[in-house]
Design a protein around this motif. Structure first.
Motif, PDB file in Angstrom:
ATOM      1  N   LEU A 312       0.830  -1.217   0.000  1.00  0.00           N
ATOM      2  CA  LEU A 312       0.000   0.000   0.000  1.00  0.00           C
ATOM      3  C   LEU A 312       0.856   1.255   0.000  1.00  0.00           C
ATOM      4  O   LEU A 312       0.463   2.281  -0.579  1.00  0.00           O
ATOM      5  N   ALA A 315       1.763   1.853  -3.507  1.00  0.00           N
ATOM      6  CA  ALA A 315       0.611   2.413  -4.214  1.00  0.00           C
ATOM      7  C   ALA A 315       0.391   3.872  -3.838  1.00  0.00           C
ATOM      8  O   ALA A 315       0.087   4.710  -4.697  1.00  0.00           O
ATOM      9  N   ALA A 316       0.540   4.189  -2.541  1.00  0.00           N
ATOM     10  CA  ALA A 316       0.335   5.570  -2.086  1.00  0.00           C
ATOM     11  C   ALA A 316       1.362   6.508  -2.693  1.00  0.00           C
ATOM     12  O   ALA A 316       1.036   7.634  -3.112  1.00  0.00           O
ATOM     13  N   VAL A 371      -4.690   3.706  -4.115  1.00  0.00           N
ATOM     14  CA  VAL A 371      -4.513   2.915  -2.893  1.00  0.00           C
ATOM     15  C   VAL A 371      -5.596   1.840  -2.790  1.00  0.00           C
ATOM     16  O   VAL A 371      -5.301   0.673  -2.491  1.00  0.00           O
ATOM     17  N   ALA A 374      -5.074  -1.144  -4.895  1.00  0.00           N
ATOM     18  CA  ALA A 374      -3.972  -2.019  -4.481  1.00  0.00           C
ATOM     19  C   ALA A 374      -4.311  -2.837  -3.243  1.00  0.00           C
ATOM     20  O   ALA A 374      -3.502  -3.681  -2.824  1.00  0.00           O
ATOM     21  N   VAL A 375      -5.493  -2.619  -2.643  1.00  0.00           N
ATOM     22  CA  VAL A 375      -5.816  -3.302  -1.389  1.00  0.00           C
ATOM     23  C   VAL A 375      -5.879  -4.818  -1.585  1.00  0.00           C
ATOM     24  O   VAL A 375      -5.267  -5.590  -0.835  1.00  0.00           O
ATOM     25  N   ALA A 378      -2.573  -6.340  -2.151  1.00  0.00           N
ATOM     26  CA  ALA A 378      -1.768  -6.249  -0.924  1.00  0.00           C
ATOM     27  C   ALA A 378      -2.164  -7.340   0.055  1.00  0.00           C
ATOM     28  O   ALA A 378      -1.304  -7.972   0.695  1.00  0.00           O
TER      29      ALA A 378
END
Length: 842
Positions: A312, A315-316, A371, A374-375, A378
């Motif tokens: 994450l 992604a952030a 984000v 991508a959860v 992840a």
């Protein structure tokens, strides 16, 4: 873990750029839409504020019924005596009356000036010109002189010294000599694309107020309060401060920018939605490729939460960097779009850049989407066991049962809502429920794409399996249905949206053609292109057409759309010089009574309208015309409901009370055996002095009615090109990552004899199959979406469904081209792999 994530990103720069680009594009359009709206609102407000500089109060009529196209009903006019009263109020330094409205002017080519933007006529005021600046010549001094705007000179082909013919819907044609040219402050040609003509006050009143000594607005300068002015002139008039009038005027001009802002915002959100698929796919593949790396981190003590946090965080970081860049580019794009809107629609309005606080929502959208996308990857990454570090990473495709069941359930829910909306089972929530059902069904179909990919990829790949490379490309495209589906979904969305719109356009064209063939018993049609003006022609011209020897019959149409009321309710009125003939041509039928020789106090109305008003044959109903005339009319005939004849038809004697007492359209039946083309030429010759209308046959008429829809479709395709670009990036990204994932496999294939050319062709076939899969699925969804909307609009008149075959073929060809384009970089990478290094990879 953060340092590990940063180093991992640094080692995958190309992947980082490709993923970021999708976020940049989506964020850019969202920010541009907000900047465009705010900038144009600020710019327009500034210009209107400048126009009201020195104006302390504005007097208008208390009631302002729809006075359009230069019509000025008595209720909207201010007598000259009121102007004298205002001038006598304590504290008023000066007060000027304004006469303005839409006029028609004939240019050097014999056609109307400003078809799609109006020509505004007004009384020129030397002492208080407002925004107007004299550029050349002088102001009008005689009633046969006029000063025109610089844009008028450009649009009309006329200049100082030339004679121009102008008229309005309440005044006949008059010739004026152009004695001057003016522009607007800030070196502008117009406020919103309009052309302008300035007359003497007397000439303006003759054109726009039937020669009465009246005004539309009074502008006041001085310290007098609005209350004092209102007390002096009475409650029949409205008094505003200059600031209030400025804000009210600015709202209308800002509406153009608001509409364009919403359009760009919509396409920006589509781009963001499409980028979700790219981001999910990218992170899913990255996690799969980093399985051993993540397992090693787990083996040396990293917890599940740390692994999730690492993915994450990556992604952030991508979301923040890409969104900031997208915001900056969005501001520039918004500025550029504002300049385009200004030059195209607002006559070169001076643009004042405004970046609203709401533009920061673009950052939130970009970061949040990245984000959230991508959860899932992840969480999957956190499930990698430490033991995976000690063996080869094997990631067999997961079963599709769960996602298929979910897709079927979601699609079913959407289908039920659509069906309920179509059958009026949702009451007042019919339209929202229908649209929600379409959206939910769309999501459900997206969830079904993995299970659909297997048969469709196999079918599409069969065409390309004639070679060894083609067979491998087909197998690679189908080996991971989830990945193929997500990659293709981005393209599917863009194709589905544009196909749905194209299907509706084709259906509208088919409906128009069928209505023309089945409801219009005519060979030629006289009408104009609807724009800023309502096209009309002289009754004498209609009489000439009827007198042609090869004309068997003519159906004519007069219309009143402004300010007419039936039984106190606003409605449109229609009339025909020969209603019986017109009904025959329009395929209308009489259910009760007769329309032959309709008496002056009679009317005809269709069954549904009569039922709505509680009227029966022989009843009387109060009718108020736009000119203020009130009368009681008797229902002499009730018509069967029909698309072309529904409404209120009054007798020819009442046409004089219409805002525009001229025919708008004529439908001509050619005599048996006569040459239609020859008659069309004769009618065209009669219309030579009618700049607002022309004559066309039925095919030309259909083309005119649907031409704007083709322009709309072209605009949608251009804007959806953004989503297609993101889809291409998604295919490139997937293939590049897939090549990396299959490095050892490719090395082994090269080692046993695959040539570089075969490697390129294999990747190219895989790319083309994925793009064709997305296009085919998008076409199916788009056609279904178009059919659903057409069914919903069937009762509104969209009765036919037609497929846009030319666009369908075009999109399939474009999908192949996109596949070829997207394969260039991945195929080159695969072909350049070092065989020994590839075999030894990991």
């Amino acid at each position: 873990m953060l340092r590990a994530a940063l180093k991992g990103m640094a080692s995958r720069k190309a992947r980082l750029v490709l993923t970021s680009l999708a976020v940049v594009l989506g964020t850019m359009f969202v920010a541009a839409a907000m900047v465009l709206t705010a900038t144009m609102e600020k710019s327009v407000s500034g210009v209107i504020s400048d126009a009201f500089t020195g104006v302390d109060a504005v007097v208008t009529a208390a009631e302002d019924p729809a006075a359009a196209q230069g019509n000025t009903p008595s209720a909207t006019l201010i007598p000259a005596g009121v102007l004298d009263t205002v001038r006598g109020v304590d504290g008023v330094d000066s007060a000027e009356g304004d006469v303005s409205g839409q006029v028609n002017a004939i240019g050097a080519d014999g056609k109307l000036v400003g078809t799609f933007a109006p020509t505004i006529g007004f009384n020129w005021n030397d002492e208080n010109p407002g925004l107007n600046e004299l550029r050349d010549g002088r102001a009008p001094q005689a009633d046969d002189e006029v000063i025109v705007s610089t844009l008028f000179v450009t649009e009309s082909g006329l200049d100082i010294g030339d004679t121009v013919t102008a008229y309005s819907y309440t005044a006949d044609r008059v010739e004026y000599e152009i004695v001057g040219v003016f522009g607007l402050s800030g070196d502008r040609d117009s406020l919103a694309g309009e052309t302008q003509m300035g007359f003497t006050t007397t000439a303006a009143q003759l054109l726009l107020a039937q020669g009465e000594n009246v005004y539309m607005t009074i502008f006041v300068d001085g310290d007098a309060s609005t209350e004092d002015i209102a007390d002096a002139i009475g409650s029949d008039y409205r008094v505003q401060t200059g600031e209030e009038a400025s804000e009210e005027a600015a709202q209308g001009f800002a509406a153009v920018a608001d509409i364009m802002g919403y359009i760009f915002l919509g396409f920006g959100l589509v781009a963001v939605f499409v980028s979700v698929f790219l981001i999910i796919n990218t992170f899913t593949i990255i996690v799969a490729q980093r399985q051993r790396e993540l397992a090693l981190l787990r083996a040396i003590g990293a917890g599940r939460g740390q692994v999730v946090g690492s993915v994450l965080a990556e992604a952030a970081i991508i979301g923040v960097i890409a969104s900031i860049l997208g915001l900056g580019l969005g501001v520039l794009l918004g500025w550029g779009l504002s300049q385009l809107v200004s030059s195209s629609f607002m006559g070169g309005l001076a643009v004042r850049l405004e970046v609203p606080p709401t533009a920061l929502w673009a950052l939130a959208v970009g970061i949040g989407v990245t984000v959230l996308s991508a959860v899932v990857p992840a969480v999957k990454a956190s499930g990698v066991p430490p033991v995976a570090a000690m063996r080869e990473a094997v990631n067999p495709p997961k079963p599709l049962r769960g996602i298929t069941i979910a897709g079927l359930a979601v699609t079913a829910v959407g289908g039920v809502l659509v069906a309920m909306g179509l059958t009026d089972n949702l009451g007042d929530l019919g339209l929202p429920g229908f649209l929600s059902g379409v959206g939910i069904a769309f999501v459900g179909i997206t969830l079904l794409t993995p299970i659909l990919s297997r048969p469709l990829v196999a079918l599409l790949g069969a065409v390309m399996s004639w070679s060894f490379s083609g067979r491998l490309g087909k197998l690679n495209a189908g080996r991971n249905p989830r990945r193929t589906a997500i990659t293709a979904s981005a393209l599917m969305i863009a194709v589905a949206l544009v196909t749905g719109i194209a299907t509706l356009v084709s259906s509208f064209k088919e409906t128009t053609e069928e209505l023309t063939d089945s409801n219009l018993d005519s060979d030629l049609i006289v009408m104009g292109q609807q724009g800023a003006n309502i096209p009309t022609f002289a009754p004498e011209t209609l009489a000439e057409i009827k007198a042609l020897p090869d004309v068997a019959a003519v159906g004519d149409l007069y219309g009143e759309f402004f300010g007419a009321q039936v039984d106190g309710r606003q409605t449109a009125l229609f009339a025909s010089e020969d209603l019986a003939t017109s009904l025959d041509i329009f395929s209308g039928t009489v259910a009760e009574g007769s329309v032959e020789n309709l008496p002056d106090d009679g009317l005809a109305v269709n069954e549904s309208a009569a039922e709505d008003y509680g009227l029966a044959l022989g009843d009387t109903v109060p009718v108020t015309f736009a000119d203020g005339t009130e009368t009681q009319l008797k229902v002499e005939a009730i018509l069967d409901d029909a698309l072309l004849t529904d409404g209120w038809w009054v007798a020819p004697a009442q046409i004089a009370h219409f805002t525009v007492p001229k025919p708008m359209q004529a439908y001509i039946q050619v005599a048996d055996g006569a040459d239609v083309d020859a008659v069309q030429d004769e009618v065209s010759a009669i219309l030579a002095d009618e700049p607002e209308v022309d004559v066309s046959n039925n095919a030309q008429f259909v083309a005119q009615q649907t031409g704007q829809l083709d322009n709309l479709l072209a605009s949608v395709q251009i804007l959806l090109a953004l989503a297609i670009i993101i889809a291409i990036i998604g295919v490139v990204n997937t293939l590049v990552l897939s090549v990396l994932e299959r490095t050892r496999e490719l090395g082994l294939l090269r080692a046993i004899g695959m040539t570089r050319g075969q490697a390129r062709r294999m990747i190219t076939v895989e790319s083309v199959i994925i793009c064709l899969f997305g296009a085919v699925l998008g076409l199916a969804v788009g056609i279904g979406l178009g059919w659903t909307v057409q069914q919903a609009l069937e009762e509104e008149g969209l009765t036919s469904f037609a497929l846009p075959w030319n666009y369908i073929v075009g999109y399939l060809v474009a999908a192949v081209a996109v596949g070829l384009l997207a394969a260039i970089a991945p195929a080159a990478r695969a072909a350049k792999l070092n065989v020994l290094n590839a075999i030894a990879y990991e």
